[in-house]
Scaffold this active site. Structure first.
Site, PDB file in Angstrom:
ATOM      1  N   ASP A 130      50.492   6.270   2.116  1.00  0.00           N
ATOM      2  CA  ASP A 130      49.230   5.787   1.569  1.00  0.00           C
ATOM      3  C   ASP A 130      49.371   5.163   0.187  1.00  0.00           C
ATOM      4  OD1 ASP A 130      49.794   8.200   0.392  1.00  0.00           O
ATOM      5  OD2 ASP A 130      47.809   9.088   0.694  1.00  0.00           O
ATOM      6  N   ILE A 131      50.145   5.803  -0.705  1.00  0.00           N
ATOM      7  CA  ILE A 131      50.157   5.331  -2.090  1.00  0.00           C
ATOM      8  C   ILE A 131      51.482   5.680  -2.764  1.00  0.00           C
ATOM      9  CG2 ILE A 131      49.084   7.445  -2.974  1.00  0.00           C
ATOM     10  CD1 ILE A 131      47.513   5.632  -4.952  1.00  0.00           C
ATOM     11  N   ASP A 133      52.954   6.239  -6.577  1.00  0.00           N
ATOM     12  CA  ASP A 133      52.651   6.337  -8.018  1.00  0.00           C
ATOM     13  C   ASP A 133      53.886   6.821  -8.775  1.00  0.00           C
ATOM     14  OD1 ASP A 133      52.392   9.016  -7.130  1.00  0.00           O
ATOM     15  OD2 ASP A 133      50.223   8.845  -7.086  1.00  0.00           O
ATOM     16  N   THR A 134      54.188   8.113  -8.753  1.00  0.00           N
ATOM     17  CA  THR A 134      55.386   8.561  -9.463  1.00  0.00           C
ATOM     18  C   THR A 134      56.666   8.170  -8.737  1.00  0.00           C
ATOM     19  OG1 THR A 134      55.511  10.728  -8.366  1.00  0.00           O
ATOM     20  CG2 THR A 134      54.106  10.555 -10.331  1.00  0.00           C
ATOM     21  N   THR A 137      58.135  11.843  -4.365  1.00  0.00           N
ATOM     22  CA  THR A 137      58.137  12.342  -2.990  1.00  0.00           C
ATOM     23  C   THR A 137      58.715  11.315  -2.025  1.00  0.00           C
ATOM     24  OG1 THR A 137      56.201  13.737  -3.450  1.00  0.00           O
ATOM     25  CG2 THR A 137      56.683  13.257  -1.143  1.00  0.00           C
ATOM     26  N   LYS A 161      50.275   1.865  -7.138  1.00  0.00           N
ATOM     27  CA  LYS A 161      49.534   2.017  -8.392  1.00  0.00           C
ATOM     28  C   LYS A 161      50.382   1.541  -9.569  1.00  0.00           C
ATOM     29  CE  LYS A 161      46.683   5.494  -8.826  1.00  0.00           C
ATOM     30  NZ  LYS A 161      46.060   6.829  -9.109  1.00  0.00           N
ATOM     31  N   LYS A 181      43.749   4.129 -11.618  1.00  0.00           N
ATOM     32  CA  LYS A 181      42.429   4.748 -11.548  1.00  0.00           C
ATOM     33  C   LYS A 181      42.439   5.840 -10.490  1.00  0.00           C
ATOM     34  CE  LYS A 181      39.852   0.643 -13.035  1.00  0.00           C
ATOM     35  NZ  LYS A 181      38.757  -0.307 -12.711  1.00  0.00           N
ATOM     36  N   PHE A 182      41.434   6.719 -10.535  1.00  0.00           N
ATOM     37  CA  PHE A 182      41.321   7.841  -9.603  1.00  0.00           C
ATOM     38  C   PHE A 182      40.721   7.307  -8.297  1.00  0.00           C
ATOM     39  CE2 PHE A 182      40.996  12.660  -9.908  1.00  0.00           C
ATOM     40  CZ  PHE A 182      41.069  12.824  -8.535  1.00  0.00           C
TER      41      PHE A 182
END
Length: 214
Positions: A130-131, A133-134, A137, A161, A181-182
């Site tokens: 899905d996304i 970011d860091t 994982t 992101k 953003k959240f």
């Protein structure tokens, strides 16, 4: 030529009241960032980009649950259409990944769903998430697949992101690049809420506060 990303500007938000939002989420969202119809259109093009890269070869699609379930379903549908003339099959599998991140962590991940990772040995695998970011994982999942004996991996991400990555990971096919953003909706949750929301939206401060302990 590398696939072109759809980039959402930092200050772009559409008014929530202009869209059909479930009553149960009234007041929980500050804006709509990506309407559902735009997501579906973008996934259609992404499927064509994936097919152009992978071509007529057998491919296993690996859905990372729970967040990518809606994206995965739409992508499988569009890839099936894009691969209609292929003579090699496309298979699907589902996993859940839990990562253990703390000061004493050894960086291990727990993969649940596949009865045996050896099922993917020697295969070409498209990891659908899905996304990003860091990056932690996803990086560990890709390393695990390589150690298992997967021949080739690609990644297909609904969202990337714009934040600093702790670990660099390949982002081969990205539907949307978004600001920091959240974000919830289209499968992405906040404490298991909002997965059913069709649009990709930004949480409001009131919504974050409301569900933070749920």
């Amino acid at each position: 030529m590398a696939p072109v990303r759809a980039v959402i500007p930092d200050d772009f938000e559409l008014p929530v009241d202009a869209f059909d939002i479930p009553l149960c989420y009234q007041g929980d969202l500050s804006g709509v960032v990506i309407p559902e119809g735009l997501v579906r259109d973008r996934v259609r093009r992404l499927a064509k980009d994936i097919h152009a890269e992978i071509g007529n070869k057998p491919i296993a699609l690996l859905c990372v649950l729970k967040g990518s379930y809606k994206f995965f379903t739409a992508l499988v549908e569009e890839l099936t259409n894009a691969r209609s003339a292929c003579t090699e099959p496309m298979t699907v599998d589902f996993i859940r990944v839990k990562s253990y991140e703390d000061q004493s962590s050894t960086g291990q991940i727990q993969i649940m769903g596949l009865s045996n990772l050896d099922e993917l040995k020697g295969k070409s695998v498209l990891v659908v998430d899905d996304i990003s970011d860091t990056g932690r994982t996803l990086a560990k999942l890709l390393t695990t697949l390589k150690e298992t004996g997967v021949e080739k991996t690609w990644t297909a991400l609904l969202l990337s992101k714009r934040v600093k990555r702790h670990v660099d990971v390949p982002e081969d096919f990205v539907a949307f690049e978004i600001p920091d953003k959240f974000i919830v909706g289209y499968g992405l949750d906040y404490n298991q809420k909002f997965r059913d929301l069709g649009h990709i939206c930004v949480m409001s401060p009131a919504g974050i506060e409301k569900y933070k302990n749920h």
